[in-house]
Design a protein around this motif. Structure first.
Motif, PDB file in Angstrom:
ATOM      1  N   ASP A 210       0.834  -1.194   0.000  1.00  0.00           N
ATOM      2  CA  ASP A 210       0.000   0.000   0.000  1.00  0.00           C
ATOM      3  C   ASP A 210       0.873   1.249   0.000  1.00  0.00           C
ATOM      4  O   ASP A 210       1.961   1.262   0.591  1.00  0.00           O
ATOM      5  CB  ASP A 210      -0.906   0.041   1.231  1.00  0.00           C
ATOM      6  CG  ASP A 210      -1.968  -1.046   1.214  1.00  0.00           C
ATOM      7  OD1 ASP A 210      -2.381  -1.452   0.103  1.00  0.00           O
ATOM      8  OD2 ASP A 210      -2.377  -1.495   2.303  1.00  0.00           O
ATOM      9  N   THR A 212       0.575   5.717   0.496  1.00  0.00           N
ATOM     10  CA  THR A 212      -0.307   6.730   1.072  1.00  0.00           C
ATOM     11  C   THR A 212      -0.673   7.826   0.086  1.00  0.00           C
ATOM     12  O   THR A 212      -1.686   8.504   0.265  1.00  0.00           O
ATOM     13  CB  THR A 212       0.351   7.383   2.296  1.00  0.00           C
ATOM     14  OG1 THR A 212       1.578   8.022   1.892  1.00  0.00           O
ATOM     15  CG2 THR A 212       0.652   6.348   3.365  1.00  0.00           C
ATOM     16  N   GLN A 213       0.158   8.037  -0.951  1.00  0.00           N
ATOM     17  CA  GLN A 213      -0.124   9.079  -1.931  1.00  0.00           C
ATOM     18  C   GLN A 213       0.638   8.808  -3.212  1.00  0.00           C
ATOM     19  O   GLN A 213       1.610   8.052  -3.241  1.00  0.00           O
ATOM     20  CB  GLN A 213       0.227  10.469  -1.393  1.00  0.00           C
ATOM     21  CG  GLN A 213       1.688  10.675  -1.048  1.00  0.00           C
ATOM     22  CD  GLN A 213       1.997  12.121  -0.705  1.00  0.00           C
ATOM     23  OE1 GLN A 213       2.301  12.916  -1.582  1.00  0.00           O
ATOM     24  NE2 GLN A 213       1.926  12.452   0.578  1.00  0.00           N
ATOM     25  N   VAL A 242      -6.215   6.607  -3.728  1.00  0.00           N
ATOM     26  CA  VAL A 242      -5.382   7.278  -2.731  1.00  0.00           C
ATOM     27  C   VAL A 242      -5.194   8.722  -3.172  1.00  0.00           C
ATOM     28  O   VAL A 242      -5.333   9.035  -4.361  1.00  0.00           O
ATOM     29  CB  VAL A 242      -4.010   6.580  -2.564  1.00  0.00           C
ATOM     30  CG1 VAL A 242      -4.172   5.189  -1.972  1.00  0.00           C
ATOM     31  CG2 VAL A 242      -3.273   6.508  -3.893  1.00  0.00           C
ATOM     32  N   GLU A 300       7.622   7.470   5.008  1.00  0.00           N
ATOM     33  CA  GLU A 300       6.295   7.270   4.415  1.00  0.00           C
ATOM     34  C   GLU A 300       6.430   6.607   3.039  1.00  0.00           C
ATOM     35  O   GLU A 300       7.240   7.017   2.216  1.00  0.00           O
ATOM     36  CB  GLU A 300       5.575   8.615   4.297  1.00  0.00           C
ATOM     37  CG  GLU A 300       4.119   8.508   3.896  1.00  0.00           C
ATOM     38  CD  GLU A 300       3.398   9.846   3.978  1.00  0.00           C
ATOM     39  OE1 GLU A 300       2.338   9.976   3.339  1.00  0.00           O
ATOM     40  OE2 GLU A 300       3.899  10.760   4.679  1.00  0.00           O
TER      41      GLU A 300
END
Length: 592
Positions: A210, A212-213, A242, A300
């Motif tokens: 996955d 996040t952006q 996303v 991240e």
């Protein structure tokens, strides 16, 4: 490995990433090539003035290069070449190249046209370089020389109506991944997942992850192929899963200024941007997404495209992203899933070469030091992550690191760099290298930066300037403030245009601070949404005069993109040129 000696014929066996057969004359170079900014998507000629293949036509040739470099937009260029039937007959690499391979995969998946893509091991690749100009034939990972008789022929592999094979035996897929493939989340998401999985195989990933952006670079208009790709996904119901931001586009929608492109280009560029916003992406339209309030944090996991943004995210922010090709970016946006490989994994973020910066003092340098150093380090670490030492005492700013990273990413295919004592994962040299005791170390000197200066300054001695180009990558608010300070109390030469590209959010901040009023009174024109990599005539004057820029990236790409000569220098020198100074061709004192 070579399965015959270099007599008649010579045959090499490699790894096939896109299958098929092709024949053609071998064109080789031992220097990496960026297709975006280095190859014309309109003619198929190499336009990178700094490359040994400059001026050569790629159509029908079997192109053998170590790999790609520079821009993530290379995937869109190879797609355009394929759809125009002016592409190479095949691509042979020394090491896998995700950007160009992805462009071929997209062409095969959505348009049914592909060319063979393969790699050879380094020793065989070096032997292949010696066969430049020979006729060769490729068949599913095997390349052989042959006698063409009455000429050579090019065979572009056209797939039939059935889908290309999307093999996943080496990938551990989740229920969600299978759901995408089974069309549970719509046709666009299914197509996107197929593309993600095919490139995951190229990257050697064993699972997806996955993110996040996403930052999409493929929204810049390179031709009808890029538009057809985006509208295909949009019309099949594509919606991002996303948060997704958009890179610079090819028109200034914010200020509604036409950049001089013809109506067909403007319409295509607008439709392309609209296709991405229709899929739910934010109309940020900046090549510097790290300047947005959504910039990712340390550790991240994200999926960014645009070479300078990728390098900045990994190196300066400590976020984790691969150098994602155009097209794969939106595919990840539509699924939220990315290959778990490359810089997403800790061990792949470690430096493998040490570069010692020249010994300079902060009092003696100007801001041209950082793009020159980045350009030189990139030429040393073409495919390796470098750890740069000897810079900590200079305390580089965020803008300095942006300039370093953009120039670095122009000539290197590496996704990041470390600067010891400066960037977050390089508190010490040991931290940057993961404790490795021995590795290649390169000492650089001022003379190395002089060589870079000479390479980026292509204008003839005494050639007048008629354009000052600023904002590649997009100018930050602090750079606009610095420019305003340098212009204060001075008068611009009426024959010199001064133009700044920046993101629309940065421009809004500058307007609130009244900085735009000051600079527009001096004669600066602001352009948002697009950037210099996409601006053409008449914004760029079609004259025999030169352009000056403080961007190492644009000084490299600009001559090929515009046909103009370039001066490179620090921001103060650019302002001097705007005011009519005629000493711009001389080197700064710190380089003497």
């Amino acid at each position: 490995m070579a399965i015959q000696q270099l007599d008649e014929p010579s045959t090499f066996k490699g790894t096939s990433y896109v299958g098929g057969e092709a024949s053609g004359v071998l064109m080789t170079s031992d220097l990496e090539l960026s297709f975006w900014g280095g190859v014309s998507s309109q003619t198929g000629h190499v336009i990178d003035k700094h490359h040994p293949l400059s001026g050569q036509e790629l159509k029908g040739r079997v192109l053998a290069i170590p790999g790609g470099r520079g821009s993530c937009t290379g995937s869109t260029v190879i797609l355009e070449l394929l759809l125009k039937d002016i592409a190479p007959a095949a691509l042979v690499f020394e090491r896998r190249d995700e950007i160009l391979t992805l462009g071929v995969i997209v062409s095969e998946e959505l348009f049914g046209i592909a060319i063979p893509v393969m790699t050879l091991d380094p020793s065989d690749f070096r032997q292949l370089l010696k066969l430049n100009g020979r006729s060769v034939h490729i068949s599913n990972g095997q390349i052989s020389t042959y006698h063409p008789g009455n000429g050579t022929s090019k065979i572009i592999h056209e797939v039939d109506s059935s889908e290309p094979k999307c093999s996943t035996p080496d990938l551990n897929l989740t229920e969600l991944d299978y759901a995408f493939l089974e069309n549970a989340h719509g046709d666009a998401a299914r197509a996107a997942m197929r593309i993600v999985l095919r490139l995951a195989r190229v990257m050697g990933a064993t699972e997806l992850m996955d993110v996040t952006q996403v930052h999409v670079d493929g929204c810049g208009y390179t031709g009808k192929g890029a538009l057809a790709f985006a509208e295909n996904l949009r019309d099949r119901g594509g919606k991002v899963r996303v948060p997704t931001t958009l890179n610079s586009i090819s028109v200034d929608k914010n200020l509604q200024r036409v950049q001089g492109a013809n109506e067909e280009f403007t319409d295509g560029a607008t439709r392309l941007a609209d296709a991405y916003t229709d899929m739910g992406a934010r109309p940020t339209f900046t090549c510097a997404p790290y300047q947005l309030d959504t910039a990712p944090g340390l550790g991240e996991q994200i999926a960014w495209a645009e070479s300078n943004a990728v390098v900045y995210a990994n190196s300066v922010l400590g976020a984790r992203t691969m150098k994602y090709p155009d097209f794969l970016d939106i595919c990840i946006g539509l699924t939220g899933r990315a290959p778990k490989a490359g810089p997403h994994v800790e061990i792949n973020r470690r430096a493998t070469v040490i570069v010692e910066a020249p010994r300079v003092s902060i009092e003696n340098i100007d801001d041209s030091f950082y793009p020159l150093l980045g350009y030189h380090v990139g030429s040393i670490a073409v495919s390796q992550i470098p750890a740069v030492t000897g810079v900590e005492h200079l305390a580089p700013t965020q803008d300095d690191l942006k300039a370093f990273g953009a120039a670095f990413a122009t000539v290197s295919g590496a996704p990041m760099f470390h600067i010891v004592g400066v960037t977050p994962e390089a508190s010490t040299l040991e931290a940057a290298t993961g404790g490795a005791l021995t590795m290649r170390s390169v000492e650089t000197k001022i003379t190395d930066l002089i060589k870079c200066w000479n390479e980026l300054n292509t204008a003839a001695k005494g050639q007048p300037v008629d354009l000052v180009s600023l904002g590649n990558p997009h100018f930050s608010l602090s750079e606009i403030q610095q420019l305003a300070q340098l212009c204060k109390g001075r008068t611009k030469d009426p024959d010199v245009h001064v133009m700044v590209t920046c993101g629309r959010t940065t421009y809004a901040s500058a307007c609130r601070s009244k900085l735009t009023d000051e600079l527009e009174e001096f004669g600066v024109q602001f352009i948002t949404d697009t950037c210099w990599c996409m601006i053409t005539e008449p914004t760029i004057p079609h004259t025999t005069n030169a352009t000056i820029t403080n961007s190492g990236k644009y000084a490299h790409y600009g001559p090929g993109l515009t046909g103009k000569s370039f001066y490179f220098g620090d921001l103060a020198r650019c302002v001097d040129a705007a005011c009519g100074s005629n000493y711009v061709e001389s080197r700064p004192r710190w380089l003497e």
